[in-house]
Design a protein around this motif. Structure first.
Motif, PDB file in Angstrom:
ATOM      1  N   LEU A  80       6.300   6.904  -8.699  1.00 46.68           N
ATOM      2  CA  LEU A  80       6.100   6.310 -10.017  1.00 46.68           C
ATOM      3  C   LEU A  80       7.023   6.969 -11.039  1.00 46.68           C
ATOM      4  CD1 LEU A  80       4.663   4.409 -11.932  1.00 46.68           C
ATOM      5  CD2 LEU A  80       2.814   6.077 -12.138  1.00 46.68           C
ATOM      6  N   ASP A  81       7.185   8.266 -10.967  1.00 53.05           N
ATOM      7  CA  ASP A  81       8.089   8.972 -11.865  1.00 53.05           C
ATOM      8  C   ASP A  81       9.523   8.458 -11.689  1.00 53.05           C
ATOM      9  OD1 ASP A  81       8.447  11.265 -13.789  1.00 53.05           O
ATOM     10  OD2 ASP A  81       9.803  11.926 -12.200  1.00 53.05           O
ATOM     11  N   PHE A 109      -2.282   4.187  -6.171  1.00 49.89           N
ATOM     12  CA  PHE A 109      -0.875   4.410  -5.867  1.00 49.89           C
ATOM     13  C   PHE A 109      -0.308   5.533  -6.734  1.00 49.89           C
ATOM     14  CE2 PHE A 109       3.541   3.685  -7.009  1.00 49.89           C
ATOM     15  CZ  PHE A 109       4.158   3.641  -5.769  1.00 49.89           C
ATOM     16  N   ALA A 110      -0.621   5.495  -8.042  1.00 49.40           N
ATOM     17  CA  ALA A 110      -0.110   6.510  -8.962  1.00 49.40           C
ATOM     18  C   ALA A 110      -0.567   7.904  -8.555  1.00 49.40           C
ATOM     19  CB  ALA A 110      -0.570   6.194 -10.382  1.00 49.40           C
ATOM     20  N   LYS A 111      -1.803   8.011  -8.089  1.00 49.38           N
ATOM     21  CA  LYS A 111      -2.331   9.316  -7.687  1.00 49.38           C
ATOM     22  C   LYS A 111      -1.738   9.785  -6.363  1.00 49.38           C
ATOM     23  CE  LYS A 111      -6.750   8.997 -10.147  1.00 49.38           C
ATOM     24  NZ  LYS A 111      -8.234   8.897 -10.012  1.00 49.38           N
ATOM     25  N   LYS A 112      -1.515   8.835  -5.464  1.00 44.68           N
ATOM     26  CA  LYS A 112      -1.011   9.186  -4.135  1.00 44.68           C
ATOM     27  C   LYS A 112       0.495   9.411  -4.132  1.00 44.68           C
ATOM     28  CE  LYS A 112      -1.227   7.614   0.676  1.00 44.68           C
ATOM     29  NZ  LYS A 112      -1.681   6.511   1.580  1.00 44.68           N
ATOM     30  N   HIS A 113       1.217   8.679  -4.992  1.00 40.25           N
ATOM     31  CA  HIS A 113       2.684   8.761  -4.993  1.00 40.25           C
ATOM     32  C   HIS A 113       3.219   8.983  -6.415  1.00 40.25           C
ATOM     33  CE1 HIS A 113       2.898   7.348  -0.810  1.00 40.25           C
ATOM     34  NE2 HIS A 113       1.956   6.479  -1.149  1.00 40.25           N
ATOM     35  N   ASN A 140     -12.981  -3.070  -8.265  1.00 48.84           N
ATOM     36  CA  ASN A 140     -12.901  -1.664  -7.888  1.00 48.84           C
ATOM     37  C   ASN A 140     -11.513  -1.300  -7.360  1.00 48.84           C
ATOM     38  OD1 ASN A 140     -14.068   0.896  -7.789  1.00 48.84           O
ATOM     39  ND2 ASN A 140     -14.657   0.681  -5.636  1.00 48.84           N
ATOM     40  N   ARG A 141     -10.491  -1.921  -7.946  1.00 52.22           N
ATOM     41  CA  ARG A 141      -9.089  -1.608  -7.661  1.00 52.22           C
ATOM     42  C   ARG A 141      -8.417  -1.304  -9.003  1.00 52.22           C
ATOM     43  NH1 ARG A 141      -6.306  -1.553  -2.467  1.00 52.22           N
ATOM     44  NH2 ARG A 141      -7.495  -2.853  -1.034  1.00 52.22           N
ATOM     45  N   PRO A 142      -8.837  -0.248  -9.692  1.00 53.03           N
ATOM     46  CA  PRO A 142      -8.377  -0.014 -11.057  1.00 53.03           C
ATOM     47  C   PRO A 142      -6.860   0.119 -11.173  1.00 53.03           C
ATOM     48  CG  PRO A 142      -9.460   1.928 -10.171  1.00 53.03           C
ATOM     49  CD  PRO A 142      -9.726   0.827  -9.213  1.00 53.03           C
ATOM     50  N   THR A 143      -6.338  -0.406 -12.281  1.00 55.57           N
ATOM     51  CA  THR A 143      -4.915  -0.324 -12.594  1.00 55.57           C
ATOM     52  C   THR A 143      -4.743   0.371 -13.936  1.00 55.57           C
ATOM     53  OG1 THR A 143      -4.985  -2.502 -13.650  1.00 55.57           O
ATOM     54  CG2 THR A 143      -4.369  -2.433 -11.309  1.00 55.57           C
ATOM     55  N   ASP A 165       0.805  -1.203   0.000  1.00 51.56           N
ATOM     56  CA  ASP A 165       0.000   0.000   0.000  1.00 51.56           C
ATOM     57  C   ASP A 165       0.840   1.256   0.000  1.00 51.56           C
ATOM     58  OD1 ASP A 165      -2.471   1.039  -0.251  1.00 51.56           O
ATOM     59  OD2 ASP A 165      -2.940   1.087   1.880  1.00 51.56           O
ATOM     60  N   ALA A 166       2.162   1.097   0.038  1.00 53.63           N
ATOM     61  CA  ALA A 166       3.091   2.219   0.005  1.00 53.63           C
ATOM     62  C   ALA A 166       2.779   3.246   1.073  1.00 53.63           C
ATOM     63  CB  ALA A 166       3.097   2.885  -1.381  1.00 53.63           C
ATOM     64  N   ARG A 167       2.290   2.788   2.234  1.00 56.29           N
ATOM     65  CA  ARG A 167       2.032   3.702   3.340  1.00 56.29           C
ATOM     66  C   ARG A 167       3.226   3.735   4.271  1.00 56.29           C
ATOM     67  NH1 ARG A 167      -3.749   1.379   5.107  1.00 56.29           N
ATOM     68  NH2 ARG A 167      -2.651  -0.528   4.572  1.00 56.29           N
TER      69      ARG A 167
END
Length: 447
Positions: A249-250, A241-245, A114-117, A23-25
């Protein structure tokens, strides 16, 4: 702050998922764990997996963020893309690499649960489909796809290799649902079944066909490039994940681009690194990932690959593995565009190099290319015991293959290599005087 890379085998067992799983928390000490799923032996994903991990580029990019956070990268190695998708949709893996068909299943499962990738980059690709091959046992009497009618064929259902098998059989006039007995097996299990005689043929993705051929445990029956449809591997990320971090991702995509440049600039060194990490022979890794190998590596998402992905949906639907998949919504090139910057447009427009005949001399850190298969054969004949591996492109598809495992045709003064016997025979039938010959005879004629 110091960043560390931790082996998945230790971390996955010990780290509580609620604190620092996929969860990258941040954990109690502020450490952010990023979990990357990869397939070490699916060697066309190495720029987002095996090679990337061995080079440490992702960890270096995270260290360069300078945001005051501690990062820990957990690398989880899997045999196929299915478990990566399961981990991603369970929220336990953040980023994963897999083949084109598994990517579509990843998209479908993510939407369903409902866990879109999102697919955010490409690793290795072949514009004709040469990454998948159907092989038989070395002493098999089967010489074409039509011979598979009524036979047992091992593959991994839902994989790109299964898609190649289905399409190839359909083109040969064989119903893949009725005319063969399909064995749904993991690649290693299928390889064992082929050796034991409980499977008549094996349709698999890299690096299994090349590995078995190199080991003398199989021979090619069908070159996937005969379909002339692109196959590729790519990177998917959980949308949340992409939206939060986005910075993480970059960093990953920039690191992937660095690993890609390393592989393209130092293909022999890259093959040796991957071989060391996976236990695969370096000669097999180079067959796929070398300077003229079956795969071309580029993170850019080319329109032709997206188009091929859309064509793949119908195969998965007919097998009842997915319903409709919105490919345009799943493919998101914004992140890789940003990571690659001004070079992105040039990468998208680039074409794979023209395959050439190539020799890897024993003890050498570089390979040698030849203008024609005849020149390569002449060199091999003149240097007995000095060649580690010799590779030639199929005369019709361009698929790189081991010279001593190829099917050779003598046509006047020309010596032409083919991956599969059926294509060699078809060429000979179209050209008066041409005939199929052994590798030994080809060497003799060249010398």
């Amino acid at each position: 702050m110091k960043r560390t890379a931790v082996a998945a085998s230790a971390v996955v067992l010990l780290a509580p998922l609620t604190a620092c799983g996929g969860d990258a928390r941040a954990g109690d000490d502020g450490t952010v764990t990023v979990t990357v799923g990869y397939q070490s032996k699916t060697i066309n994903t190495v720029t987002a997996g095996t090679l990337l991990r061995s080079l440490g580029y992702f960890e270096k990019q995270l260290d360069a963020l300078g945001d005051g956070r501690r990062y820990k990268v957990v690398w989880q190695d899997h045999a196929t893309g299915a478990p990566i998708t399961a981990q991603m949709t369970a929220g336990k893996t953040d980023i994963g690499s897999m083949g084109d068909f598994p990517l579509l299943i990843n998209a479908a499962r993510g939407q369903q649960l409902n866990r879109p990738t999102r697919m955010v980059s490409v690793t290795g690709y072949n514009l004709r489909g040469g990454l998948n091959t159907v092989v038989t046992a070395p002493d098999s009497k089967l010489t074409s796809l039509k011979d598979l009618k009524g036979k047992k064929v091992s593959t991994s259902v839902g994989s790109a290799a299964d898609g190649t098998l289905v399409r190839a059989l359909q083109r040969a006039g064989i119903d893949p649902a009725k005319d063969i007995e399909k064995l749904n097996q993991q690649p290693a299990v299928g390889a064992s079944a082929l050796s034991a005689g409980s499977a008549d043929a094996l349709s698999q993705f890299v690096a299994w066909p090349g590995l078995l051929a190199h080991q003398g445990k199989a021979k090619a029956l069908y070159d996937g490039a005969q379909l002339n449809l692109p196959t590729f591997h790519g990177v998917a990320v959980r949308e949340d994940f992409a939206k939060k971090h986005p910075a993480v991702l970059d960093a990953f995509l920039k690191a992937q681009a660095e690993a890609t440049d390393y592989l393209n600039e130092r293909p022999v060194a890259a093959a040796e690194k991957v071989a060391e990490a996976t236990g695969l022979p370096a000669e097999v890794v180079y067959l796929y990932n070398g300077a003229h190998g079956i795969a071309t590596f580029d993170p850019a998402i080319k329109p032709g690959l997206v188009s091929a992905l859309k064509q793949d949906v119908s195969i998965l639907k007919s097998a009842k593995l997915t319903g409709d998949v919105d490919v345009d919504a799943f493919v998101d090139d914004r992140y890789v565009r940003k990571a690659l910057g001004a070079s992105y447009a040039e990468r998208v427009a680039s074409a794979p190099p023209t395959p050439e005949s190539e020799v890897w001399p024993k003890g050498a850190a570089r390979t040698r290319t030849f203008a024609s298969p005849e020149e390569l054969l002449r060199h091999v004949a003149a240097h007995p015991g000095e060649v580690r591996a010799a590779y030639v492109p199929d005369a019709t598809t361009g698929t790189f293959w081991f010279a001593d495992k190829a099917v050779w045709v003598a046509d006047g003064g020309k010596l032409l290599p083919f991956v599969a016997p059926a294509t060699a025979r078809a060429y000979a039938a179209r050209h008066d005087g041409a005939r199929v010959i052994s590798y030994a005879e080809a060497l003799e004629r060249a010398s």
